[in-house]
Motif scaffolding. Structure first.
Motif, PDB file in Angstrom:
ATOM      1  N   ALA A 163      36.735  49.102  58.018  1.00  0.00           N
ATOM      2  CA  ALA A 163      36.247  49.799  56.825  1.00  0.00           C
ATOM      3  C   ALA A 163      36.935  49.274  55.583  1.00  0.00           C
ATOM      4  O   ALA A 163      38.000  48.656  55.664  1.00  0.00           O
ATOM      5  N   GLY A 164      36.315  49.530  54.452  1.00  0.00           N
ATOM      6  CA  GLY A 164      36.927  49.208  53.169  1.00  0.00           C
ATOM      7  C   GLY A 164      37.822  50.363  52.758  1.00  0.00           C
ATOM      8  O   GLY A 164      37.684  50.930  51.689  1.00  0.00           O
ATOM      9  N   MET A 165      38.720  50.709  53.672  1.00  0.00           N
ATOM     10  CA  MET A 165      39.601  51.860  53.470  1.00  0.00           C
ATOM     11  C   MET A 165      41.041  51.427  53.686  1.00  0.00           C
ATOM     12  O   MET A 165      41.307  50.374  54.244  1.00  0.00           O
TER      13      MET A 165
ATOM     14  N   PHE B 216      42.233  55.263  60.124  1.00  0.00           N
ATOM     15  CA  PHE B 216      42.547  55.663  61.496  1.00  0.00           C
ATOM     16  C   PHE B 216      42.624  57.182  61.657  1.00  0.00           C
ATOM     17  O   PHE B 216      42.898  57.683  62.743  1.00  0.00           O
ATOM     18  N   ASN B 217      42.372  57.912  60.568  1.00  0.00           N
ATOM     19  CA  ASN B 217      42.139  59.354  60.710  1.00  0.00           C
ATOM     20  C   ASN B 217      40.709  59.608  61.159  1.00  0.00           C
ATOM     21  O   ASN B 217      40.394  60.640  61.728  1.00  0.00           O
ATOM     22  N   ILE B 218      39.824  58.641  60.868  1.00  0.00           N
ATOM     23  CA  ILE B 218      38.410  58.786  61.227  1.00  0.00           C
ATOM     24  C   ILE B 218      38.141  58.116  62.553  1.00  0.00           C
ATOM     25  O   ILE B 218      37.464  58.626  63.415  1.00  0.00           O
ATOM     26  N   LEU B 219      38.722  56.922  62.699  1.00  0.00           N
ATOM     27  CA  LEU B 219      38.455  56.153  63.913  1.00  0.00           C
ATOM     28  C   LEU B 219      39.430  56.578  65.008  1.00  0.00           C
ATOM     29  O   LEU B 219      40.640  56.594  64.791  1.00  0.00           O
ATOM     30  N   ASN B 220      38.899  56.865  66.157  1.00  0.00           N
ATOM     31  CA  ASN B 220      39.752  57.195  67.284  1.00  0.00           C
ATOM     32  C   ASN B 220      40.029  55.917  68.078  1.00  0.00           C
ATOM     33  O   ASN B 220      39.151  55.400  68.752  1.00  0.00           O
ATOM     34  N   PRO B 221      41.271  55.396  68.024  1.00  0.00           N
ATOM     35  CA  PRO B 221      41.553  54.114  68.684  1.00  0.00           C
ATOM     36  C   PRO B 221      41.379  54.191  70.206  1.00  0.00           C
ATOM     37  O   PRO B 221      41.081  53.186  70.843  1.00  0.00           O
ATOM     38  N   ARG B 222      41.553  55.398  70.742  1.00  0.00           N
ATOM     39  CA  ARG B 222      41.396  55.536  72.201  1.00  0.00           C
ATOM     40  C   ARG B 222      39.942  55.272  72.596  1.00  0.00           C
ATOM     41  O   ARG B 222      39.661  54.506  73.514  1.00  0.00           O
ATOM     42  N   GLU B 223      39.038  55.883  71.828  1.00  0.00           N
ATOM     43  CA  GLU B 223      37.607  55.686  72.133  1.00  0.00           C
ATOM     44  C   GLU B 223      37.188  54.243  71.886  1.00  0.00           C
ATOM     45  O   GLU B 223      36.346  53.695  72.585  1.00  0.00           O
ATOM     46  N   ALA B 224      37.802  53.630  70.857  1.00  0.00           N
ATOM     47  CA  ALA B 224      37.462  52.237  70.546  1.00  0.00           C
ATOM     48  C   ALA B 224      37.834  51.334  71.719  1.00  0.00           C
ATOM     49  O   ALA B 224      37.075  50.451  72.131  1.00  0.00           O
ATOM     50  N   GLY B 225      39.017  51.567  72.294  1.00  0.00           N
ATOM     51  CA  GLY B 225      39.465  50.774  73.441  1.00  0.00           C
ATOM     52  C   GLY B 225      38.539  50.958  74.631  1.00  0.00           C
ATOM     53  O   GLY B 225      38.158  50.007  75.319  1.00  0.00           O
ATOM     54  N   GLU B 226      38.163  52.221  74.867  1.00  0.00           N
ATOM     55  CA  GLU B 226      37.289  52.511  76.012  1.00  0.00           C
ATOM     56  C   GLU B 226      35.938  51.827  75.863  1.00  0.00           C
ATOM     57  O   GLU B 226      35.360  51.350  76.835  1.00  0.00           O
ATOM     58  N   ARG B 227      35.477  51.776  74.614  1.00  0.00           N
ATOM     59  CA  ARG B 227      34.150  51.195  74.395  1.00  0.00           C
ATOM     60  C   ARG B 227      34.132  49.705  74.762  1.00  0.00           C
ATOM     61  O   ARG B 227      33.193  49.227  75.397  1.00  0.00           O
TER      62      ARG B 227
END
Lengths: 436, 462
Positions: free
Chosen positions: B193-195, B200-211
């Motif tokens: 994101a352009g943030m 990382f308050n919005i993105l859940n890194p755990r779900e990202a890894g699982e995906r």
């Protein structure tokens, strides 16, 4: 601050704060380029910039930082050291002491810089003329001429102190031929010396576009193919990942455990050359300062070596091969030994089949971990040893190693690419999918 | 950054020697990349990129130079050289009246890259890495990359533009490799994101890894798809890469202006099926491809490219605009000061249609469901594209049945957008890096679930 002062300051400071060793790479890149769009000068670029990459070594760990300014050497050392402290990999890294024997080679002529801009403009204009002088050509959207000039310095606190300059140029062009849907042809040339800037490749650009007029797809099936040198070079690029000892050691290459076994056809002899006359990727030392050298990769289809940097060589207890380029392991000049057949003879030998002139989507459709690929392609249909029409909207698929074992003939039409030099080849029974 | 006085000197020196337009682009960028393999930090590289690009036009002729020697002497020398190459028209006594309005920032940032300790970034990576590794026993290797940067730019030109902007990006990239019966497949997910670090308050890194691991472990057990022509349902989000490659690139002035695009001269004409509307929108707050101003200092705007199948607009930069006799659309971008800017995409996506994605699937007898696409490429002159399907499933009798691998989609962009026959209501965007003439830049692709009535799918022959 001059580079020399920067270096001395960084070395002294890193010693002061307890760093084992410090290494600095200074690269100054000159970039001159011209491009024409439909014969009109579209872009003229004349620029230069430098970059410093600084690495610090402690307890087998390397931390790195970069800058495009020679101010504040200490801040860059601090940044690299901060990065080092976060590394928790157990891998052991090394710097090279520069005690090896370096090949003498000429990588810089200075002739490109001396050449008048008007001569360079004349060259691109002539390419445009050569391609557009046929009524079947609708347009020449792109003619590009680009020069490269690199001044490279590499020093470390172990006493390594190297310098090299290189220059060269490449040119490429695209033509579009008139048809019910547009047909494109592209080709390129690599020149280590201005005398090698000839117009032959422009003739190919024109020919490649015109040959495709009236292209159709083909029925899906297995075809014998002539892989045109430039397209074969794209697919050979998969070797880059596979030959890397790092990928072998991590189990990410299908060549793992295949040393001294047969992975390709008897006819395939492939080397990695430190120097190839006419190439623009010659260098006497790699990014770690290790001397580059010639080595046999494939002898009569048998895999003879992997490619190593310092770290992976120590792990396998072999000598580093001088193949580290910007943090990756890669060949310098992958050289496929030519055969005796001209391109026309290859067509005759295939008799009925397809010439693959272009492959598309190498970065997404080829998986170098497994060797599997499925790529968009274009080509020419061969019947009775002659080209009869263009082929569009096909995909070729298979496995890279399986493909190497099916190489049945090798051409003598050597093409110099960015860091690959190879001829066209015949590959038997490739899977081709079309939509007829 | 440079003072107004120095910028004025550069611009007027250039025009004194030649050209009818002069531009200065100054960049000061902090870039940080961290690489983790199997839960261990392997590499960190960070630092400063800093330089100046000087460009001049004469009519449609463009000359570009860059340097990172900031001494005024050198800058004026470079400006003079650019002017001399342009030659012919020279302008004396240039009065520059710089626009004094500040750039309005619509992309608020809370945490800048240099204010966040690298440890915290590493922690995010560890969460993603562990969840990816633990997803399945099939996962053999996980590589996580973290990338953030803070790019400060100044653009000024002889038309009175003098603007500064700051672009922040944060991205997490996970690559999982699964192994099964000796075969290996990889799965990738790379949200960004352009943030600032607040991303990382919005993105859940755990779900990202699982995906990422889900893709790898499903595909490694899949059969190869049989090649052929078939209906293809392309899932939302990163599926939009097909529009980006197959159509978007051919709508950029860089190819349209010279008549080298299949869409040249087609404004107002029907180029796609009626259910297709698409935009390029760099004004989406904090999106990966967003910016307040483009790299020529033009304010960005939402650009409706196609409305109900009718071609409405191209993406145009200043030079392209000169060639086409049209205004810039605020679409000029570049990777850094080493590239002259040109017309590029920002956040490009197909707008929502009427169907629920489930309806699209149940209305398809037999075909391919492309859940996730890999990168692709296109030749804008011929419209020919190709994509790898990273995660694909067979659709049989209106139902998703089994995973298939090895699929490649090929075709011609201008044909495919006429064959889109169903458009879903589930628009989403995904992040990628787009490579073209002015370098590699962050760009969002996007779309709802769509169906293309037929595409040539490359795979294995039976």
């Amino acid at each position: 601050m001059t580079y020399k002062e920067f270096k001395e300051k960084a070395f002294a400071y890193s010693k002061k704060i307890g760093i084992e060793a410090c290494q600095i790479n200074y690269q100054n890149n000159k970039n001159f380029s011209l491009s024409l769009g439909n014969g009109e000068l579209e872009k003229y670029q004349d620029a230069s910039s430098y970059k410093i990459t600084l690495k610090v070594l402690k307890d087998g760990k390397i931390g790195s930082a970069f800058s495009e300014s020679l101010e504040d050497a200490e801040k860059i050392v601090d940044e690299a050291y901060e990065n080092l402290k976060l590394i928790d990999s157990e891998e052991i890294n090394y710097f090279y002491d520069g005690k090896g024997k370096y090949l003498e080679m000429n990588t810089y002529s200075g002739k490109f810089e001396e050449m008048e801009v008007n001569k360079k403009l004349e060259f691109v204009n002539n390419i445009h003329k050569e391609i557009s002088n046929d009524e079947k050509i609708a347009m020449v959207p792109m003619v590009v001429y680009q020069e490269i000039g690199i001044e490279n310095k590499l020093s470390n606190t172990y006493g390594l102190d190297l310098e090299n300059k290189m220059d060269g140029a490449f040119s490429y062009a695209m033509a579009v031929a008139k048809d019910t849907s547009p047909r494109s042809g592209v080709d390129y040339i690599v020149a280590s010396d201005p005398s090698k800037l000839t117009l032959d490749f422009a003739k190919n650009v024109k020919k490649f576009a015109i040959e495709k007029i009236g292209s159709k797809s083909v029925k899906s099936g297995k075809y014998d193919v002539v892989f045109l040198n430039s397209a074969f070079s794209d697919v050979l690029g998969m070797f880059n990942h596979m030959l890397s000892a790092e990928n072998i050691q991590k189990g990410l290459s299908p060549l793992k455990g295949k040393l001294n076994s047969k992975i390709g056809s008897n006819k395939l002899n492939i080397k990695d050359l430190a120097y190839y006359d006419g190439s623009i990727s010659n260098t006497p030392f790699d990014s770690e300062g290790v001397p580059t050298k010639d080595k046999v990769i494939l002898e009569d289809g048998i895999l003879k070596t992997y490619l190593y940097d310092l770290k992976t060589a120590k792990k396998d207890k072999v000598e580093p091969t001088g193949n580290s380029i910007s943090g990756r392991i890669t060949y310098m000049n992958l050289f496929v030994e030519p055969g005796i057949n001209s391109y026309e003879e290859l067509l005759k030998k295939v008799n009925n089949g397809i010439v693959i002139t272009e492959v598309e989507g190498m970065h997404s459709g080829a998986n170098p971990i497994s060797g599997d690929f499925s790529l968009g392609a274009q080509g020419l249909l061969i019947e009775n040893g002659k080209i009869i029409r263009g082929v569009e909207q096909i995909t070729i698929s298979g496995n890279f190693l399986d493909m190497l074992s099916k190489v049945s003939e090798i051409g003598n039409d050597m093409k110099i690419g960015q860091n690959i030099v190879n001829p066209s080849v015949i590959i038997k029974q490739m899977d081709i999918a079309g939509n007829i | 950054m440079l003072s107004k006085e120095t910028v004025e000197k550069i611009l007027s020196t250039l025009l004194k020697h030649g050209g009818d337009f002069a531009e200065v682009f100054v960049e000061d960028k902090y870039d940080n990349r961290i690489e983790m393999k199997d839960n261990k930090i392997q590499k960190i590289n960070s630092g400063i990129e800093k330089g100046i690009g000087i460009r001049g036009f004469l009519g449609t002729k463009s000359v570009y130079a860059y340097t990172n020697d900031f001494t005024e002497d050198n800058l004026l020398k470079v400006a003079k050289r650019v002017g001399q190459v342009l030659g012919e028209v020279t302008m004396n006594n240039i009065v520059l009246n710089f626009d004094k309005t500040e750039v309005q920032n619509i992309h608020p940032i809370h945490f800048y890259p240099q204010d966040i300790k690298k440890n915290e970034k590493v922690n995010i990576m560890k969460i993603a890495s562990e969840s990816a590794k633990n997803y399945s026993d099939l996962i053999k290797q996980v590589v996580v990359n973290f990338w953030d940067y803070d790019q400060k730019i100044l653009v000024a030109n002889s038309e009175g533009v003098f603007k500064q902007d700051r672009r922040i990006r944060n991205r997490l990239m996970i690559n999982s490799i699964a192994e099964f019966n000796g075969a290996r497949e990889s799965g990738f997910y790379g949200p960004g994101a352009g943030m600032g670090f607040e991303f990382f308050n919005i993105l859940n890194p755990r779900e990202a890894g699982e995906r990422a691991s889900r893709i790898a472990s499903r595909m490694v057990k899949a059969d190869y798809i049989e090649a052929g022509k078939m209906p293809v349902i392309i899932s939302n989000e990163f599926g939009g890469v097909i529009f980006h490659e197959a159509v978007g690139h051919a709508l950029e002035a860089s190819s349209v202006a010279k008549g080298a695009s299949v869409f040249s001269g087609k404004l107002g004409e029907k180029v796609a099926s009626e259910c297709v509307s698409a935009v390029d929108d760099p004004t989406i707050p904090n999106a990966w491809g967003s910016a307040n101003i483009d790299d020529e200092g033009t304010e960005t705007k939402r650009n409706l490219l196609i409305e109900k199948g009718i071609l409405k607009s191209y993406m145009i930069d200043k030079l392209g605009g000169r060639r086409m006799n049209m205004e810039s659309t605020g679409s000029s971008r570049r990777m850094n000061y080493k590239f002259a800017p040109t017309s590029r995409m920002s956040n490009t996506f197909i707008l929502a249609g009427d169907y629920y994605p489930e309806e699209i699937i149940s209305n398809t007898n037999n075909g391919l469901y492309a859940k996730s696409l890999g990168g692709g490429s296109v030749n804008p002159s011929t419209g020919e594209f190709n994509f790898a399907v990273n995660e694909g499933y067979l659709v049989e009798n209106g139902k998703i049945t089994k995973p298939v691998r090895g699929a490649t989609l090929i075709g011609k962009g201008y044909e495919v957008i006429k064959k889109i026959d169903m458009v879903g209501n589930d628009v989403a965007r995904g992040q990628g890096m787009c490579g073209a003439a002015s370098g590699s830049i962050p760009a969002d692709v996007g779309q709802p679930t769509i169906r293309v009535s037929e595409i040539v799918v490359g795979g294995r022959n039976k």
